[in-house]
Write a protein that holds these residues in place. Structure first.
Motif, PDB file in Angstrom:
ATOM      1  N   LEU A 106       0.835  -1.212   0.000  1.00 46.43           N
ATOM      2  CA  LEU A 106       0.000   0.000   0.000  1.00 46.43           C
ATOM      3  C   LEU A 106       0.873   1.267   0.000  1.00 46.43           C
ATOM      4  O   LEU A 106       0.423   2.344   0.411  1.00 46.43           O
ATOM      5  CB  LEU A 106      -0.958   0.005   1.196  1.00 46.43           C
ATOM      6  CG  LEU A 106      -1.987  -1.146   1.206  1.00 46.43           C
ATOM      7  CD1 LEU A 106      -2.880  -1.066   2.449  1.00 46.43           C
ATOM      8  CD2 LEU A 106      -2.860  -1.132  -0.045  1.00 46.43           C
ATOM      9  N   ASP A 124       1.502  -1.757   5.945  1.00 44.31           N
ATOM     10  CA  ASP A 124       1.593  -2.018   4.502  1.00 44.31           C
ATOM     11  C   ASP A 124       2.003  -0.775   3.716  1.00 44.31           C
ATOM     12  O   ASP A 124       1.981  -0.778   2.482  1.00 44.31           O
ATOM     13  CB  ASP A 124       0.247  -2.535   3.980  1.00 44.31           C
ATOM     14  CG  ASP A 124       0.064  -4.021   4.256  1.00 44.31           C
ATOM     15  OD1 ASP A 124       1.067  -4.706   4.506  1.00 44.31           O
ATOM     16  OD2 ASP A 124      -1.085  -4.494   4.224  1.00 44.31           O
ATOM     17  N   ARG A 126      -0.221   4.964  -0.824  1.00 41.50           N
ATOM     18  CA  ARG A 126      -1.694   5.019  -0.808  1.00 41.50           C
ATOM     19  C   ARG A 126      -2.148   5.743   0.459  1.00 41.50           C
ATOM     20  O   ARG A 126      -1.438   5.799   1.457  1.00 41.50           O
ATOM     21  CB  ARG A 126      -2.293   3.615  -0.815  1.00 41.50           C
ATOM     22  CG  ARG A 126      -1.727   2.703  -1.890  1.00 41.50           C
ATOM     23  CD  ARG A 126      -2.582   2.676  -3.133  1.00 41.50           C
ATOM     24  NE  ARG A 126      -1.915   1.906  -4.173  1.00 41.50           N
ATOM     25  CZ  ARG A 126      -2.235   0.642  -4.486  1.00 41.50           C
ATOM     26  NH1 ARG A 126      -3.213   0.029  -3.855  1.00 41.50           N
ATOM     27  NH2 ARG A 126      -1.586   0.013  -5.451  1.00 41.50           N
ATOM     28  N   ALA A 155       0.655   2.486   3.885  1.00 41.42           N
ATOM     29  CA  ALA A 155      -0.315   3.562   3.633  1.00 41.42           C
ATOM     30  C   ALA A 155      -0.207   4.664   4.677  1.00 41.42           C
ATOM     31  O   ALA A 155       0.183   4.424   5.820  1.00 41.42           O
ATOM     32  CB  ALA A 155      -1.735   3.000   3.638  1.00 41.42           C
ATOM     33  N   CYS A 207      -7.880  -4.350   0.427  1.00 42.41           N
ATOM     34  CA  CYS A 207      -7.640  -3.017  -0.153  1.00 42.41           C
ATOM     35  C   CYS A 207      -6.383  -2.984  -1.014  1.00 42.41           C
ATOM     36  O   CYS A 207      -6.081  -1.958  -1.623  1.00 42.41           O
ATOM     37  CB  CYS A 207      -7.551  -1.964   0.951  1.00 42.41           C
ATOM     38  SG  CYS A 207      -9.161  -1.639   1.701  1.00 42.41           S
ATOM     39  N   SER A 208      -5.670  -4.095  -1.071  1.00 49.32           N
ATOM     40  CA  SER A 208      -4.436  -4.134  -1.860  1.00 49.32           C
ATOM     41  C   SER A 208      -4.724  -4.682  -3.258  1.00 49.32           C
ATOM     42  O   SER A 208      -5.780  -5.281  -3.503  1.00 49.32           O
ATOM     43  CB  SER A 208      -3.391  -5.020  -1.174  1.00 49.32           C
ATOM     44  OG  SER A 208      -3.696  -6.394  -1.405  1.00 49.32           O
ATOM     45  N   ALA A 263      -5.299   5.696   3.197  1.00 49.20           N
ATOM     46  CA  ALA A 263      -6.417   4.869   3.669  1.00 49.20           C
ATOM     47  C   ALA A 263      -7.157   5.577   4.798  1.00 49.20           C
ATOM     48  O   ALA A 263      -6.543   6.197   5.671  1.00 49.20           O
ATOM     49  CB  ALA A 263      -5.893   3.515   4.161  1.00 49.20           C
ATOM     50  N   ALA A 268      -6.753  -5.024   5.108  1.00 50.09           N
ATOM     51  CA  ALA A 268      -5.617  -4.444   4.375  1.00 50.09           C
ATOM     52  C   ALA A 268      -5.377  -5.213   3.078  1.00 50.09           C
ATOM     53  O   ALA A 268      -5.125  -4.614   2.020  1.00 50.09           O
ATOM     54  CB  ALA A 268      -4.362  -4.450   5.251  1.00 50.09           C
ATOM     55  N   PHE A 291      -2.935  -1.172   7.798  1.00 46.73           N
ATOM     56  CA  PHE A 291      -2.749  -0.286   6.632  1.00 46.73           C
ATOM     57  C   PHE A 291      -1.370   0.378   6.703  1.00 46.73           C
ATOM     58  O   PHE A 291      -0.646   0.471   5.713  1.00 46.73           O
ATOM     59  CB  PHE A 291      -3.810   0.811   6.616  1.00 46.73           C
ATOM     60  CG  PHE A 291      -5.153   0.405   6.053  1.00 46.73           C
ATOM     61  CD1 PHE A 291      -5.242  -0.328   4.883  1.00 46.73           C
ATOM     62  CD2 PHE A 291      -6.333   0.798   6.676  1.00 46.73           C
ATOM     63  CE1 PHE A 291      -6.486  -0.674   4.343  1.00 46.73           C
ATOM     64  CE2 PHE A 291      -7.575   0.457   6.142  1.00 46.73           C
ATOM     65  CZ  PHE A 291      -7.650  -0.273   4.982  1.00 46.73           C
ATOM     66  N   ASP A 300      -7.360   6.428  -1.433  1.00 45.62           N
ATOM     67  CA  ASP A 300      -7.272   5.186  -2.204  1.00 45.62           C
ATOM     68  C   ASP A 300      -8.072   4.049  -1.602  1.00 45.62           C
ATOM     69  O   ASP A 300      -8.561   3.182  -2.318  1.00 45.62           O
ATOM     70  CB  ASP A 300      -5.798   4.731  -2.297  1.00 45.62           C
ATOM     71  CG  ASP A 300      -4.929   5.778  -2.938  1.00 45.62           C
ATOM     72  OD1 ASP A 300      -4.924   5.872  -4.179  1.00 45.62           O
ATOM     73  OD2 ASP A 300      -4.275   6.543  -2.194  1.00 45.62           O
ATOM     74  N   ALA A 301      -8.144   4.033  -0.266  1.00 47.37           N
ATOM     75  CA  ALA A 301      -8.800   2.914   0.417  1.00 47.37           C
ATOM     76  C   ALA A 301      -9.609   3.442   1.583  1.00 47.37           C
ATOM     77  O   ALA A 301      -9.179   4.386   2.264  1.00 47.37           O
ATOM     78  CB  ALA A 301      -7.751   1.919   0.928  1.00 47.37           C
TER      79      ALA A 301
END
Ligand code: NAD
Length: 264
Positions: free
Chosen positions: A14, A39, A17, A41, A240-241, A19, A237, A36, A95-96
Protein backbone atom coordinates in the motif's frame (compact mmCIF):
# COMPACT_ATOMS: atom_id res chain seq x y z
CA UNK A 1 27.32 -10.38 -11.61
CA UNK A 2 27.42 -10.09 -7.86
CA UNK A 3 25.07 -12.07 -5.68
CA UNK A 4 23.51 -8.82 -4.41
CA UNK A 5 22.31 -7.63 -7.82
CA UNK A 6 19.73 -10.45 -7.81
CA UNK A 7 18.01 -9.04 -4.72
CA UNK A 8 14.80 -7.13 -5.37
CA UNK A 9 13.32 -4.95 -2.67
CA UNK A 10 9.54 -5.05 -3.13
CA UNK A 11 7.70 -1.84 -2.27
CA UNK A 12 5.11 -2.30 0.48
CA UNK A 13 1.75 -3.25 -1.07
CA UNK A 14 0.00 0.00 0.00
CA UNK A 15 3.04 2.23 -0.58
CA UNK A 16 2.00 5.82 -1.43
CA UNK A 17 -1.69 5.02 -0.81
CA UNK A 18 -3.98 6.89 1.56
CA UNK A 19 -6.42 4.87 3.67
CA UNK A 20 -9.34 6.07 5.80
CA UNK A 21 -10.71 4.05 8.75
CA UNK A 22 -13.92 4.91 10.60
CA UNK A 23 -14.29 3.66 14.14
CA UNK A 24 -10.49 3.71 14.14
CA UNK A 25 -10.07 4.52 17.81
CA UNK A 26 -10.59 0.98 19.07
CA UNK A 27 -11.01 -2.72 18.32
CA UNK A 28 -11.13 -3.85 14.71
CA UNK A 29 -10.77 -0.30 13.34
CA UNK A 30 -7.55 0.33 15.26
CA UNK A 31 -6.13 -3.03 14.14
CA UNK A 32 -6.95 -2.21 10.50
CA UNK A 33 -5.39 1.26 10.81
CA UNK A 34 -2.17 -0.33 12.08
CA UNK A 35 -2.27 -2.97 9.33
CA UNK A 36 -2.75 -0.29 6.63
CA UNK A 37 0.22 1.57 8.06
CA UNK A 38 2.44 -1.54 8.19
CA UNK A 39 1.59 -2.02 4.50
CA UNK A 40 2.89 1.48 3.74
CA UNK A 41 -0.31 3.56 3.63
CA UNK A 42 -0.84 6.95 5.21
CA UNK A 43 -3.88 6.61 7.44
CA UNK A 44 -6.78 8.87 8.40
CA UNK A 45 -8.26 7.63 11.67
CA UNK A 46 -11.86 8.83 12.06
CA UNK A 47 -14.49 8.29 14.73
CA UNK A 48 -16.46 9.94 17.47
CA UNK A 49 -13.98 9.82 20.35
CA UNK A 50 -10.96 12.06 19.78
CA UNK A 51 -8.80 10.75 22.65
CA UNK A 52 -8.98 7.17 21.31
CA UNK A 53 -8.27 8.38 17.75
CA UNK A 54 -5.14 10.14 18.97
CA UNK A 55 -4.00 6.93 20.70
CA UNK A 56 -4.27 5.06 17.38
CA UNK A 57 -2.33 7.84 15.64
CA UNK A 58 0.37 7.59 18.34
CA UNK A 59 0.63 3.81 17.81
CA UNK A 60 1.04 4.38 14.05
CA UNK A 61 3.74 6.97 14.68
CA UNK A 62 5.51 4.47 17.00
CA UNK A 63 5.72 1.95 14.12
CA UNK A 64 7.12 4.67 11.84
CA UNK A 65 3.94 5.53 9.92
CA UNK A 66 2.02 8.68 9.07
CA UNK A 67 -1.52 9.27 10.36
CA UNK A 68 -4.11 11.95 11.04
CA UNK A 69 -7.04 11.88 13.49
CA UNK A 70 -10.33 13.34 12.26
CA UNK A 71 -13.26 13.36 14.71
CA UNK A 72 -16.49 12.55 12.87
CA UNK A 73 -19.89 11.02 13.52
CA UNK A 74 -20.63 8.85 10.50
CA UNK A 75 -24.39 9.24 10.89
CA UNK A 76 -24.08 12.99 10.16
CA UNK A 77 -23.76 13.89 6.48
CA UNK A 78 -21.91 17.18 7.08
CA UNK A 79 -19.35 15.46 9.34
CA UNK A 80 -18.78 12.69 6.78
CA UNK A 81 -18.19 15.29 4.05
CA UNK A 82 -15.79 17.10 6.40
CA UNK A 83 -13.94 13.81 7.05
CA UNK A 84 -13.34 13.29 3.32
CA UNK A 85 -12.39 16.95 2.79
CA UNK A 86 -9.83 16.74 5.63
CA UNK A 87 -8.37 13.56 4.10
CA UNK A 88 -7.90 15.26 0.72
CA UNK A 89 -6.62 18.50 2.28
CA UNK A 90 -4.01 16.69 4.41
CA UNK A 91 -2.88 13.77 2.25
CA UNK A 92 -4.09 14.85 -1.23
CA UNK A 93 -5.88 11.63 -2.19
CA UNK A 94 -8.02 8.73 -1.03
CA UNK A 95 -7.27 5.19 -2.20
CA UNK A 96 -8.80 2.91 0.42
CA UNK A 97 -11.62 3.29 2.92
CA UNK A 98 -12.65 0.97 5.74
CA UNK A 99 -16.14 1.90 6.94
CA UNK A 100 -16.11 0.11 10.23
CA UNK A 101 -17.83 2.38 12.77
CA UNK A 102 -20.73 0.58 14.38
CA UNK A 103 -22.78 0.11 17.50
CA UNK A 104 -24.36 -2.94 19.13
CA UNK A 105 -27.90 -2.24 20.42
CA UNK A 106 -29.27 -5.68 21.23
CA UNK A 107 -32.79 -6.08 22.68
CA UNK A 108 -35.86 -8.17 21.87
CA UNK A 109 -38.24 -6.35 19.51
CA UNK A 110 -40.82 -6.08 22.29
CA UNK A 111 -38.35 -4.18 24.47
CA UNK A 112 -36.48 -2.07 21.93
CA UNK A 113 -37.75 1.49 21.42
CA UNK A 114 -38.12 3.09 18.00
CA UNK A 115 -35.36 5.54 18.94
CA UNK A 116 -32.98 2.65 19.71
CA UNK A 117 -33.83 0.98 16.39
CA UNK A 118 -33.26 4.23 14.50
CA UNK A 119 -29.89 4.70 16.28
CA UNK A 120 -28.57 1.29 15.18
CA UNK A 121 -29.72 1.80 11.58
CA UNK A 122 -28.45 5.41 11.47
CA UNK A 123 -24.88 4.37 12.34
CA UNK A 124 -24.51 0.80 11.04
CA UNK A 125 -26.40 1.15 7.74
CA UNK A 126 -26.93 4.81 6.85
CA UNK A 127 -23.50 5.74 8.27
CA UNK A 128 -21.83 3.32 5.86
CA UNK A 129 -24.00 4.51 2.95
CA UNK A 130 -23.05 8.13 3.68
CA UNK A 131 -19.37 7.25 3.98
CA UNK A 132 -19.42 5.29 0.71
CA UNK A 133 -21.30 8.11 -1.05
CA UNK A 134 -18.66 10.74 -0.31
CA UNK A 135 -15.68 8.38 -0.60
CA UNK A 136 -16.87 7.47 -4.11
CA UNK A 137 -17.29 11.12 -4.99
CA UNK A 138 -13.62 11.73 -4.13
CA UNK A 139 -12.33 8.53 -5.77
CA UNK A 140 -14.32 8.98 -9.00
CA UNK A 141 -13.24 12.63 -9.31
CA UNK A 142 -9.58 11.66 -8.88
CA UNK A 143 -9.94 8.89 -11.47
CA UNK A 144 -7.29 6.53 -10.02
CA UNK A 145 -9.65 3.82 -8.75
CA UNK A 146 -9.80 2.59 -5.18
CA UNK A 147 -11.06 0.01 -2.73
CA UNK A 148 -13.76 0.20 -0.07
CA UNK A 149 -14.40 -2.33 2.70
CA UNK A 150 -17.25 -2.15 5.22
CA UNK A 151 -17.71 -4.05 8.46
CA UNK A 152 -20.74 -6.28 8.33
CA UNK A 153 -21.14 -9.26 10.69
CA UNK A 154 -21.76 -13.00 10.91
CA UNK A 155 -25.10 -11.81 12.32
CA UNK A 156 -26.14 -10.87 8.77
CA UNK A 157 -26.20 -14.65 8.19
CA UNK A 158 -27.28 -15.92 11.59
CA UNK A 159 -29.02 -14.51 14.63
CA UNK A 160 -28.60 -14.21 18.34
CA UNK A 161 -31.24 -13.30 20.90
CA UNK A 162 -32.15 -9.62 20.52
CA UNK A 163 -30.17 -9.10 17.31
CA UNK A 164 -33.11 -8.07 15.07
CA UNK A 165 -32.06 -4.44 14.56
CA UNK A 166 -28.33 -5.24 14.44
CA UNK A 167 -28.84 -8.17 12.05
CA UNK A 168 -31.03 -5.98 9.84
CA UNK A 169 -28.39 -3.24 9.75
CA UNK A 170 -25.62 -5.66 8.78
CA UNK A 171 -27.81 -7.67 6.37
CA UNK A 172 -28.61 -4.35 4.72
CA UNK A 173 -24.89 -3.79 4.15
CA UNK A 174 -24.48 -7.21 2.56
CA UNK A 175 -27.30 -6.50 0.09
CA UNK A 176 -26.22 -2.91 -0.49
CA UNK A 177 -22.67 -3.52 -1.67
CA UNK A 178 -23.72 -5.90 -4.43
CA UNK A 179 -25.60 -3.01 -6.05
CA UNK A 180 -22.79 -0.54 -5.43
CA UNK A 181 -20.24 -2.90 -6.98
CA UNK A 182 -22.20 -2.69 -10.25
CA UNK A 183 -21.94 1.11 -10.19
CA UNK A 184 -18.26 1.38 -9.35
CA UNK A 185 -16.65 -1.26 -11.54
CA UNK A 186 -16.20 1.09 -14.49
CA UNK A 187 -14.29 3.47 -12.20
CA UNK A 188 -11.93 0.67 -11.09
CA UNK A 189 -13.31 0.92 -7.56
CA UNK A 190 -13.95 -2.32 -5.66
CA UNK A 191 -16.28 -2.65 -2.68
CA UNK A 192 -16.46 -5.59 -0.29
CA UNK A 193 -17.60 -6.38 3.25
CA UNK A 194 -15.86 -8.28 5.99
CA UNK A 195 -18.25 -10.25 8.20
CA UNK A 196 -16.42 -10.85 11.48
CA UNK A 197 -17.40 -13.67 13.80
CA UNK A 198 -16.96 -13.13 17.51
CA UNK A 199 -13.95 -10.89 17.95
CA UNK A 200 -12.51 -9.93 21.34
CA UNK A 201 -12.99 -6.13 21.22
CA UNK A 202 -14.38 -3.45 23.54
CA UNK A 203 -17.80 -4.02 21.90
CA UNK A 204 -17.73 -7.73 22.67
CA UNK A 205 -16.64 -6.99 26.26
CA UNK A 206 -19.48 -4.44 26.66
CA UNK A 207 -21.86 -7.22 25.64
CA UNK A 208 -20.53 -9.39 28.46
CA UNK A 209 -18.13 -11.57 26.50
CA UNK A 210 -15.83 -13.48 28.83
CA UNK A 211 -14.24 -16.91 28.77
CA UNK A 212 -17.25 -18.67 30.28
CA UNK A 213 -19.83 -17.02 28.03
CA UNK A 214 -17.72 -17.66 24.93
CA UNK A 215 -16.96 -21.34 25.67
CA UNK A 216 -19.91 -22.73 23.63
CA UNK A 217 -18.98 -20.50 20.69
CA UNK A 218 -15.34 -21.58 20.86
CA UNK A 219 -16.40 -25.26 20.96
CA UNK A 220 -18.32 -24.74 17.69
CA UNK A 221 -15.52 -22.85 15.97
CA UNK A 222 -13.23 -24.97 13.75
CA UNK A 223 -10.36 -22.58 14.51
CA UNK A 224 -10.87 -23.36 18.22
CA UNK A 225 -10.78 -19.78 19.50
CA UNK A 226 -12.54 -16.43 19.26
CA UNK A 227 -11.07 -13.82 16.94
CA UNK A 228 -8.64 -11.02 17.67
CA UNK A 229 -8.96 -7.60 16.02
CA UNK A 230 -5.82 -8.26 13.95
CA UNK A 231 -7.50 -11.33 12.39
CA UNK A 232 -9.92 -8.92 10.72
CA UNK A 233 -7.59 -5.93 10.24
CA UNK A 234 -5.11 -8.00 8.23
CA UNK A 235 -7.87 -9.23 5.88
CA UNK A 236 -9.09 -5.64 5.38
CA UNK A 237 -5.62 -4.44 4.37
CA UNK A 238 -5.33 -7.36 1.93
CA UNK A 239 -8.78 -6.61 0.45
CA UNK A 240 -7.64 -3.02 -0.15
CA UNK A 241 -4.44 -4.13 -1.86
CA UNK A 242 -3.93 -5.03 -5.52
CA UNK A 243 -3.62 -8.67 -4.46
CA UNK A 244 -7.44 -8.61 -4.22
CA UNK A 245 -7.85 -6.78 -7.56
CA UNK A 246 -10.47 -9.24 -8.91
CA UNK A 247 -12.62 -9.35 -5.74
CA UNK A 248 -15.67 -7.08 -5.55
CA UNK A 249 -19.23 -7.21 -4.24
CA UNK A 250 -18.36 -9.93 -1.72
CA UNK A 251 -19.26 -10.51 1.93
CA UNK A 252 -16.28 -12.32 3.44
CA UNK A 253 -16.77 -14.17 6.73
CA UNK A 254 -13.73 -13.76 8.99
CA UNK A 255 -14.87 -16.04 11.79
CA UNK A 256 -12.59 -19.06 12.08
CA UNK A 257 -15.41 -21.12 10.51
CA UNK A 258 -17.88 -20.41 13.34
CA UNK A 259 -20.83 -19.48 11.12
CA UNK A 260 -20.77 -22.56 8.90
CA UNK A 261 -20.37 -24.75 11.98
CA UNK A 262 -22.94 -22.94 14.11
CA UNK A 263 -25.60 -22.72 11.41
CA UNK A 264 -25.28 -26.19 9.90
N1 NAD B 1 -16.55 -7.54 18.07
C1 NAD B 1 -17.28 -8.37 17.38
O1 NAD B 1 -17.49 -9.53 17.80
C2 NAD B 1 -17.90 -7.95 16.06
C3 NAD B 1 -18.47 -8.95 15.26
C4 NAD B 1 -19.03 -8.59 14.04
C5 NAD B 1 -19.01 -7.28 13.64
N2 NAD B 1 -18.48 -6.32 14.45
C6 NAD B 1 -18.48 -4.94 13.96
O2 NAD B 1 -17.15 -4.48 13.96
C7 NAD B 1 -17.13 -3.06 13.95
C8 NAD B 1 -16.12 -2.57 14.96
O3 NAD B 1 -16.53 -2.95 16.24
P1 NAD B 1 -15.54 -3.44 17.39
O4 NAD B 1 -15.95 -4.83 17.73
O5 NAD B 1 -14.15 -3.16 17.01
O6 NAD B 1 -16.03 -2.56 18.63
P2 NAD B 1 -15.66 -1.09 19.11
O7 NAD B 1 -16.82 -0.63 19.91
O8 NAD B 1 -14.32 -1.12 19.73
O9 NAD B 1 -15.57 -0.26 17.76
C9 NAD B 1 -16.60 0.52 17.23
C10 NAD B 1 -16.04 1.89 16.92
O10 NAD B 1 -17.01 2.66 16.21
C11 NAD B 1 -17.03 3.97 16.76
N3 NAD B 1 -18.33 4.58 16.50
C12 NAD B 1 -19.53 4.20 17.00
N4 NAD B 1 -20.49 5.01 16.54
C13 NAD B 1 -19.88 5.91 15.72
C14 NAD B 1 -20.34 7.00 14.93
N5 NAD B 1 -21.64 7.34 14.90
N6 NAD B 1 -19.45 7.70 14.20
C15 NAD B 1 -18.14 7.38 14.22
N7 NAD B 1 -17.64 6.37 14.95
C16 NAD B 1 -18.51 5.65 15.69
C17 NAD B 1 -16.76 3.77 18.23
O11 NAD B 1 -16.31 4.95 18.84
C18 NAD B 1 -15.70 2.67 18.19
O12 NAD B 1 -14.40 3.20 18.06
C19 NAD B 1 -18.58 -2.63 14.22
O13 NAD B 1 -19.19 -2.23 13.00
C20 NAD B 1 -19.23 -3.90 14.75
O14 NAD B 1 -20.61 -3.90 14.52
C21 NAD B 1 -17.92 -6.63 15.65
Amino acid sequence: MSQQSHLHIQPLRLHNRVALVTGGGSGIGRAAALAFSRDGAKVVVAGRREAELLQTVALIHEQGGDALAVPADVSDSAQVQHMIAETLAHFGRLDAAFNNAGVEGFAPVSEMTEAEFDHVIAINLKGVWLSVKYELEAMVAAGHGGAIVNTSSWLAHGASFGSAAYSASKGGLDAMIRAIALETGAHKIRINNVNPGIIDTPMARRMGANEEMLRPFVQLTPAGRVGESDDVGDVVAWLCSDEARFVTGQNLLVDGGFTIAGLR
